[in-house]
Motif scaffolding. Structure first.
Motif, PDB file in Angstrom:
ATOM      1  N   CYS A 120       4.490  -8.878  -0.714  1.00  0.00           N
ATOM      2  CA  CYS A 120       3.101  -8.822  -0.231  1.00  0.00           C
ATOM      3  C   CYS A 120       2.996  -7.989   1.047  1.00  0.00           C
ATOM      4  O   CYS A 120       2.068  -7.178   1.187  1.00  0.00           O
ATOM      5  CB  CYS A 120       2.562 -10.221   0.012  1.00  0.00           C
ATOM      6  SG  CYS A 120       2.212 -11.115  -1.506  1.00  0.00           S
ATOM      7  N   LEU A 121       3.931  -8.179   1.967  1.00  0.00           N
ATOM      8  CA  LEU A 121       3.907  -7.399   3.204  1.00  0.00           C
ATOM      9  C   LEU A 121       4.125  -5.912   2.941  1.00  0.00           C
ATOM     10  O   LEU A 121       3.468  -5.058   3.559  1.00  0.00           O
ATOM     11  CB  LEU A 121       4.960  -7.926   4.177  1.00  0.00           C
ATOM     12  CG  LEU A 121       4.689  -9.303   4.777  1.00  0.00           C
ATOM     13  CD1 LEU A 121       5.886  -9.773   5.602  1.00  0.00           C
ATOM     14  CD2 LEU A 121       3.432  -9.274   5.621  1.00  0.00           C
ATOM     15  N   ILE A 122       5.013  -5.594   2.021  1.00  0.00           N
ATOM     16  CA  ILE A 122       5.260  -4.188   1.677  1.00  0.00           C
ATOM     17  C   ILE A 122       4.016  -3.571   1.055  1.00  0.00           C
ATOM     18  O   ILE A 122       3.617  -2.450   1.385  1.00  0.00           O
ATOM     19  CB  ILE A 122       6.481  -4.075   0.737  1.00  0.00           C
ATOM     20  CG1 ILE A 122       7.760  -4.452   1.485  1.00  0.00           C
ATOM     21  CG2 ILE A 122       6.595  -2.671   0.160  1.00  0.00           C
ATOM     22  CD1 ILE A 122       8.944  -4.665   0.586  1.00  0.00           C
ATOM     23  N   ILE A 123       3.370  -4.310   0.158  1.00  0.00           N
ATOM     24  CA  ILE A 123       2.156  -3.799  -0.493  1.00  0.00           C
ATOM     25  C   ILE A 123       1.037  -3.601   0.521  1.00  0.00           C
ATOM     26  O   ILE A 123       0.337  -2.575   0.502  1.00  0.00           O
ATOM     27  CB  ILE A 123       1.736  -4.731  -1.644  1.00  0.00           C
ATOM     28  CG1 ILE A 123       2.754  -4.631  -2.781  1.00  0.00           C
ATOM     29  CG2 ILE A 123       0.337  -4.402  -2.136  1.00  0.00           C
ATOM     30  CD1 ILE A 123       2.606  -5.693  -3.840  1.00  0.00           C
ATOM     31  N   VAL A 124       0.858  -4.566   1.414  1.00  0.00           N
ATOM     32  CA  VAL A 124      -0.179  -4.437   2.450  1.00  0.00           C
ATOM     33  C   VAL A 124       0.098  -3.226   3.336  1.00  0.00           C
ATOM     34  O   VAL A 124      -0.825  -2.467   3.670  1.00  0.00           O
ATOM     35  CB  VAL A 124      -0.278  -5.738   3.281  1.00  0.00           C
ATOM     36  CG1 VAL A 124      -1.097  -5.531   4.532  1.00  0.00           C
ATOM     37  CG2 VAL A 124      -0.858  -6.855   2.441  1.00  0.00           C
ATOM     38  N   ALA A 125       1.349  -3.010   3.694  1.00  0.00           N
ATOM     39  CA  ALA A 125       1.699  -1.848   4.520  1.00  0.00           C
ATOM     40  C   ALA A 125       1.376  -0.546   3.794  1.00  0.00           C
ATOM     41  O   ALA A 125       0.873   0.407   4.407  1.00  0.00           O
ATOM     42  CB  ALA A 125       3.176  -1.898   4.897  1.00  0.00           C
ATOM     43  N   HIS A 126       1.642  -0.504   2.486  1.00  0.00           N
ATOM     44  CA  HIS A 126       1.321   0.707   1.733  1.00  0.00           C
ATOM     45  C   HIS A 126      -0.187   0.914   1.613  1.00  0.00           C
ATOM     46  O   HIS A 126      -0.664   2.052   1.661  1.00  0.00           O
ATOM     47  CB  HIS A 126       1.973   0.656   0.344  1.00  0.00           C
ATOM     48  CG  HIS A 126       3.404   1.046   0.364  1.00  0.00           C
ATOM     49  ND1 HIS A 126       4.420   0.130   0.480  1.00  0.00           N
ATOM     50  CD2 HIS A 126       3.997   2.253   0.310  1.00  0.00           C
ATOM     51  CE1 HIS A 126       5.568   0.763   0.482  1.00  0.00           C
ATOM     52  NE2 HIS A 126       5.344   2.058   0.384  1.00  0.00           N
ATOM     53  N   VAL A 127      -0.926  -0.151   1.448  1.00  0.00           N
ATOM     54  CA  VAL A 127      -2.388  -0.013   1.371  1.00  0.00           C
ATOM     55  C   VAL A 127      -2.932   0.560   2.677  1.00  0.00           C
ATOM     56  O   VAL A 127      -3.754   1.486   2.673  1.00  0.00           O
ATOM     57  CB  VAL A 127      -3.046  -1.378   1.036  1.00  0.00           C
ATOM     58  CG1 VAL A 127      -4.544  -1.331   1.253  1.00  0.00           C
ATOM     59  CG2 VAL A 127      -2.721  -1.786  -0.393  1.00  0.00           C
ATOM     60  N   PHE A 128      -2.472   0.015   3.809  1.00  0.00           N
ATOM     61  CA  PHE A 128      -2.906   0.559   5.100  1.00  0.00           C
ATOM     62  C   PHE A 128      -2.479   2.014   5.269  1.00  0.00           C
ATOM     63  O   PHE A 128      -3.229   2.829   5.813  1.00  0.00           O
ATOM     64  CB  PHE A 128      -2.381  -0.286   6.260  1.00  0.00           C
ATOM     65  CG  PHE A 128      -3.182  -1.522   6.513  1.00  0.00           C
ATOM     66  CD1 PHE A 128      -4.480  -1.438   7.004  1.00  0.00           C
ATOM     67  CD2 PHE A 128      -2.649  -2.780   6.262  1.00  0.00           C
ATOM     68  CE1 PHE A 128      -5.235  -2.571   7.238  1.00  0.00           C
ATOM     69  CE2 PHE A 128      -3.388  -3.922   6.493  1.00  0.00           C
ATOM     70  CZ  PHE A 128      -4.688  -3.823   6.985  1.00  0.00           C
ATOM     71  N   MET A 129      -1.279   2.351   4.800  1.00  0.00           N
ATOM     72  CA  MET A 129      -0.828   3.735   4.908  1.00  0.00           C
ATOM     73  C   MET A 129      -1.723   4.651   4.073  1.00  0.00           C
ATOM     74  O   MET A 129      -2.112   5.723   4.521  1.00  0.00           O
ATOM     75  CB  MET A 129       0.629   3.867   4.443  1.00  0.00           C
ATOM     76  CG  MET A 129       1.148   5.290   4.549  1.00  0.00           C
ATOM     77  SD  MET A 129       2.783   5.531   3.862  1.00  0.00           S
ATOM     78  CE  MET A 129       2.494   5.299   2.127  1.00  0.00           C
TER      79      MET A 129
END
Length: 83
Positions: free
Chosen positions: A22-31
């Motif tokens: 979930c944290l990795i996905i959220v980081a990619h969405v923000f990127m």
């Protein structure tokens, strides 16, 4: 030999992996919503996915292998019990 009391249960391991994903996905969405150039976003996404695959795949595969070995040991020799 690993003591049974020292190993976390399967639910906590699954929860840890789910939180990490979930944290990795959220980081990619923000990127992807940032103002970086599109080609740089693609490069970072591919590098990150490859890196996490290299890190997580062996951990998950060894965990499954160990679970298979442990279940095979308990099925074959019921007289031997761990304390």
């Amino acid at each position: 030999m690993v003591e049974k009391d020292q190993t976390p249960d399967r639910g906590s391991r699954v929860l840890l992996v789910a939180v990490m994903l979930c944290l990795i996905i959220v980081a990619h969405v923000f990127m992807w919503f940032s103002d970086m150039p599109r080609d740089l976003k693609i490069v970072f996404t591919v590098l990150n996915a490859a890196g996490w695959t290299i890190v997580l795949a062996p951990i998950l595969l060894v965990d499954r292998w160990l679970a298979t070995i442990q279940s095979g040991n308990t099925d074959e020799d019921p007289e031997v019990q761990s304390p």
